[in-house]
Design a protein around this motif. Structure first.
Motif, PDB file in Angstrom:
ATOM      1  N   SER B 153       0.851  -1.197   0.000  1.00 18.63           N
ATOM      2  CA  SER B 153       0.000   0.000   0.000  1.00 18.63           C
ATOM      3  C   SER B 153       0.889   1.250   0.000  1.00 18.63           C
ATOM      4  O   SER B 153       2.107   1.164   0.226  1.00 18.63           O
ATOM      5  CB  SER B 153      -0.868   0.012   1.260  1.00 18.63           C
ATOM      6  OG  SER B 153      -0.045   0.203   2.397  1.00 18.63           O
ATOM      7  N   GLY B 155       1.102   3.710   2.132  1.00 24.95           N
ATOM      8  CA  GLY B 155       1.729   3.974   3.426  1.00 24.95           C
ATOM      9  C   GLY B 155       2.904   3.043   3.685  1.00 24.95           C
ATOM     10  O   GLY B 155       3.949   3.456   4.191  1.00 24.95           O
ATOM     11  N   THR B 179       4.073  12.673   3.145  1.00 24.45           N
ATOM     12  CA  THR B 179       2.735  12.138   3.456  1.00 24.45           C
ATOM     13  C   THR B 179       1.724  12.534   2.391  1.00 24.45           C
ATOM     14  O   THR B 179       0.537  12.278   2.533  1.00 24.45           O
ATOM     15  CB  THR B 179       2.239  12.655   4.817  1.00 24.45           C
ATOM     16  OG1 THR B 179       2.172  14.087   4.762  1.00 24.45           O
ATOM     17  CG2 THR B 179       3.165  12.247   5.934  1.00 24.45           C
ATOM     18  N   LEU B 182      -1.593  10.418   0.805  1.00 24.60           N
ATOM     19  CA  LEU B 182      -1.986   9.277   1.644  1.00 24.60           C
ATOM     20  C   LEU B 182      -3.282   9.585   2.390  1.00 24.60           C
ATOM     21  O   LEU B 182      -3.578  10.741   2.684  1.00 24.60           O
ATOM     22  CB  LEU B 182      -0.884   8.965   2.661  1.00 24.60           C
ATOM     23  CG  LEU B 182       0.479   8.576   2.103  1.00 24.60           C
ATOM     24  CD1 LEU B 182       1.488   8.450   3.239  1.00 24.60           C
ATOM     25  CD2 LEU B 182       0.399   7.277   1.318  1.00 24.60           C
ATOM     26  N   ASP B 183      -4.046   8.526   2.705  1.00 22.22           N
ATOM     27  CA  ASP B 183      -5.234   8.717   3.539  1.00 22.22           C
ATOM     28  C   ASP B 183      -4.832   9.291   4.891  1.00 22.22           C
ATOM     29  O   ASP B 183      -3.734   9.017   5.377  1.00 22.22           O
ATOM     30  CB  ASP B 183      -5.939   7.370   3.793  1.00 22.22           C
ATOM     31  CG  ASP B 183      -6.578   6.847   2.530  1.00 22.22           C
ATOM     32  OD1 ASP B 183      -6.775   7.646   1.596  1.00 22.22           O
ATOM     33  OD2 ASP B 183      -6.851   5.635   2.479  1.00 22.22           O
ATOM     34  N   VAL B 184      -5.733  10.047   5.521  1.00 24.48           N
ATOM     35  CA  VAL B 184      -5.347  10.714   6.763  1.00 24.48           C
ATOM     36  C   VAL B 184      -4.913   9.758   7.867  1.00 24.48           C
ATOM     37  O   VAL B 184      -3.973  10.045   8.605  1.00 24.48           O
ATOM     38  CB  VAL B 184      -6.437  11.675   7.310  1.00 24.48           C
ATOM     39  CG1 VAL B 184      -6.447  12.969   6.535  1.00 24.48           C
ATOM     40  CG2 VAL B 184      -7.792  11.033   7.317  1.00 24.48           C
ATOM     41  N   SER B 185      -5.574   8.603   7.962  1.00 23.71           N
ATOM     42  CA  SER B 185      -5.195   7.681   9.035  1.00 23.71           C
ATOM     43  C   SER B 185      -3.789   7.126   8.763  1.00 23.71           C
ATOM     44  O   SER B 185      -2.996   6.911   9.677  1.00 23.71           O
ATOM     45  CB  SER B 185      -6.209   6.542   9.144  1.00 23.71           C
ATOM     46  OG  SER B 185      -6.253   5.817   7.938  1.00 23.71           O
ATOM     47  N   VAL B 186      -3.494   6.899   7.479  1.00 27.79           N
ATOM     48  CA  VAL B 186      -2.176   6.413   7.094  1.00 27.79           C
ATOM     49  C   VAL B 186      -1.135   7.512   7.338  1.00 27.79           C
ATOM     50  O   VAL B 186      -0.034   7.264   7.818  1.00 27.79           O
ATOM     51  CB  VAL B 186      -2.195   5.994   5.601  1.00 27.79           C
ATOM     52  CG1 VAL B 186      -0.814   5.530   5.159  1.00 27.79           C
ATOM     53  CG2 VAL B 186      -3.220   4.896   5.379  1.00 27.79           C
ATOM     54  N   GLN B 187      -1.526   8.741   7.030  1.00 26.55           N
ATOM     55  CA  GLN B 187      -0.664   9.901   7.285  1.00 26.55           C
ATOM     56  C   GLN B 187      -0.282   9.994   8.744  1.00 26.55           C
ATOM     57  O   GLN B 187       0.875  10.208   9.082  1.00 26.55           O
ATOM     58  CB  GLN B 187      -1.434  11.192   6.956  1.00 26.55           C
ATOM     59  CG  GLN B 187      -1.133  11.784   5.635  1.00 26.55           C
ATOM     60  CD  GLN B 187      -1.630  13.227   5.561  1.00 26.55           C
ATOM     61  OE1 GLN B 187      -1.580  13.969   6.541  1.00 26.55           O
ATOM     62  NE2 GLN B 187      -2.105  13.608   4.403  1.00 26.55           N
TER      63      GLN B 187
END
Lengths: 243, 258
Positions: B153, B155, B179, B182-187
């Motif tokens: 992925s 991240g 970052t 990237l999706d915020v949770s992954v960030q």
């Protein structure tokens, strides 16, 4: 050495930990057509070791701005913030960014009104961080963080969780613990008890008394009279510095 | 804390033909210090990163670096061999697009091991063990070691890129929007990882980002760029909480609070 020490103790007017002189601040709001908002001017006061000074005055008088200037968080338009730094004195108004960061690590701590949450970092680690920065071993730093959180009645099940989902009062206690854990000689408090119940307010008042006994200088904004009277040795009225 | 800077830039200027990339930038960076360069697209922040990391040649000005022997050297005066050794050992570069920093057809373990081999490591078992250790530190499961990053992925790819960079224990790492995309949770996970690695290894970092929250979380100091010039710089929380320049005020005011 012994003479120096005894004279320091017996000196009636030891050098203050903090000396604020003729501090001035205004904001220029470029997005509002360059509107200039004067905040304060001519701010001058001293704080000695072991003394707690309350900043008084109505909201909007510039109390928080003064704390933020002392901490280096707001720029200083004019004047000086002289902070005792071991055997020397540093003027925060003239200090380079690296110098301010060093002062924050070793000389001054700040309890803001709101906790700035870091994703994924647990409450206990948030609290222990200033000690780790001072070089205290991790296991000791964590143990002291836990003891402080326990004293502030934060339930143990929350200690490992990131404070993002905590209530306002729980976040404030994490913030208080983070501010009080270090060994800095100046502690700045911006309404440290605003969201706390009576029992926890009493804990904060006791913590302030302990800091004073250790020779720490404190400057605080206390909205409730009871805390102010219990914690502060005197009040500096900020309205006389209105710009 | 030594007072000698690790990285020093003086009067850095870059023109692309007649078009200005960045003009007259001075900066110093000390060991363990994190500097964020912020600004909108086209402000010159990536040009500046390219100049600092010697990917681009300046039109004027110079960059110096304190080598491991303690001597400050003008980077333009290094031989090509010295420059490449620096890039492979004492420096890291984390690209926004992981494919620019990884070999996509080589296994995750190989990506990390390759940098060790480039500095002379030869023992296969030791290289593999070191690679596995670093994959663990960036939270990549051991059973993914022999997979190539095309199967990862976004991240995970960024975390692999970080492991590949840090395995040689660099003192300075450049990061270009690490970052971004990237999706915020992954960030959040990646930012936390970067934050703790920077603290653990005392890394100096120059990070380019358009995200002020990333700058606030990671950096000690910040430089705001507009139209190729540094318009404001200072302590990160001071610049973000008390911005002085009209453009910085606009940037800070434009952030949506969640």
């Amino acid at each position: 050495m012994i003479t120096a020490l005894s004279s320091a103790i017996s000196a009636p007017h030891a050098d203050p930990v903090l000396a604020v002189r003729d501090l001035a601040k205004s904001f220029t709001l470029h997005l509002q057509g360059g509107l200039k908002l004067p905040v304060v001017s001519g701010v001058s006061f001293d704080v000695a070791a072991g003394e707690c000074v309350a900043l008084g005055g109505p909201s909007g008088a510039g109390k928080s701005s003064i704390l933020k200037m002392i901490f280096g968080n707001y720029r200083i338009d004019a004047g000086s913030v002289r902070l005792a730094d071991a055997d020397a004195v540093v003027d925060v108004a003239q200090a380079a960014p690296r110098e301010i960061l060093r002062l924050r690590q070793h000389r001054m701590a700040y309890v803001s009104q709101f906790l700035r949450v870091i994703p994924r970092v647990g409450a206990r680690e948030v609290v222990a961080e200033p000690l780790l920065a001072e070089g205290v071993p991790a296991s000791q730093a964590i143990a002291r963080a836990e003891a402080l959180l326990d004293r502030l009645n934060l339930p143990e099940r929350l200690w490992r969780l990131p404070p993002a989902t905590f209530s306002g009062g729980e976040q404030q206690r994490v913030n208080v613990a983070r501010g009080f854990i270090g060994s800095q000689s100046l502690l700045l408090l911006d309404e440290p008890t605003a969201s706390l119940d009576a029992a926890n307010r009493a804990v904060v008042i006791a913590l302030i008394a302990e800091k004073k006994a250790q020779g720490c200088a404190l400057v605080g904004i206390f909205h409730d009279t009871e805390t102010r009277e219990a914690a502060a040795d005197r009040v500096v009225d900020v309205t006389r510095f209105s710009a | 804390m030594t007072d000698a800077p690790l990285l020093l830039a003086e009067g850095l200027t870059k023109y692309y033909g007649a078009r200005l990339g960045c003009a007259d930038v001075d900066l110093t960076l000390h060991a363990g210090e994190v500097l964020a360069i912020v600004g909108e697209s086209g402000s010159g922040k990536s040009t500046l990163l390219g100049l600092l990391s010697t990917a681009l040649d300046p039109s004027a000005g110079r960059v110096s670096y304190r080598m491991r022997d303690g001597i400050l050297r003008d980077l333009a005066a290094l031989s090509e061999a010295e420059r490449r050794l620096l890039l492979r050992t004492d420096w890291g570069f984390v690209h926004q697009n992981a494919a620019d920093g990884l070999r996509m057809a080589v296994s995750a373990g190989g990506n990390v091991g390759e940098r060790l081999m480039a500095v002379g490591a030869r023992n296969y078992g030791a290289i593999r063990a070191e690679a596995a250790d670093w994959l663990g530190r960036v939270e990549i499961a051991a059973d993914r070691m022999d997979d190539d990053p095309r199967t990862f992925s976004g991240g995970m790819r960024q975390r692999l890129q970080i492991a590949r960079n840090l395995v040689t224990r660099p003192r300075l790492v450049f990061m270009d929007e690490p970052t971004g995309g990237l999706d915020v949770s992954v960030q959040a996970r990646l930012l936390d990882l970067i934050r703790s690695l920077v603290a653990t290894y005392g890394l100096a970092v120059v990070i380019v980002t358009h995200d002020l929250a990333v700058a606030r979380l990671l950096s000690h100091r910040i430089m705001v760029m507009k139209a190729g010039r540094v318009i404001e710089h200072g302590l990160t929380d001071q610049v973000l909480d008390d911005p002085r320049e009209p453009y910085t005020q606009l940037l800070v005011a434009s952030v949506l609070a969640a």
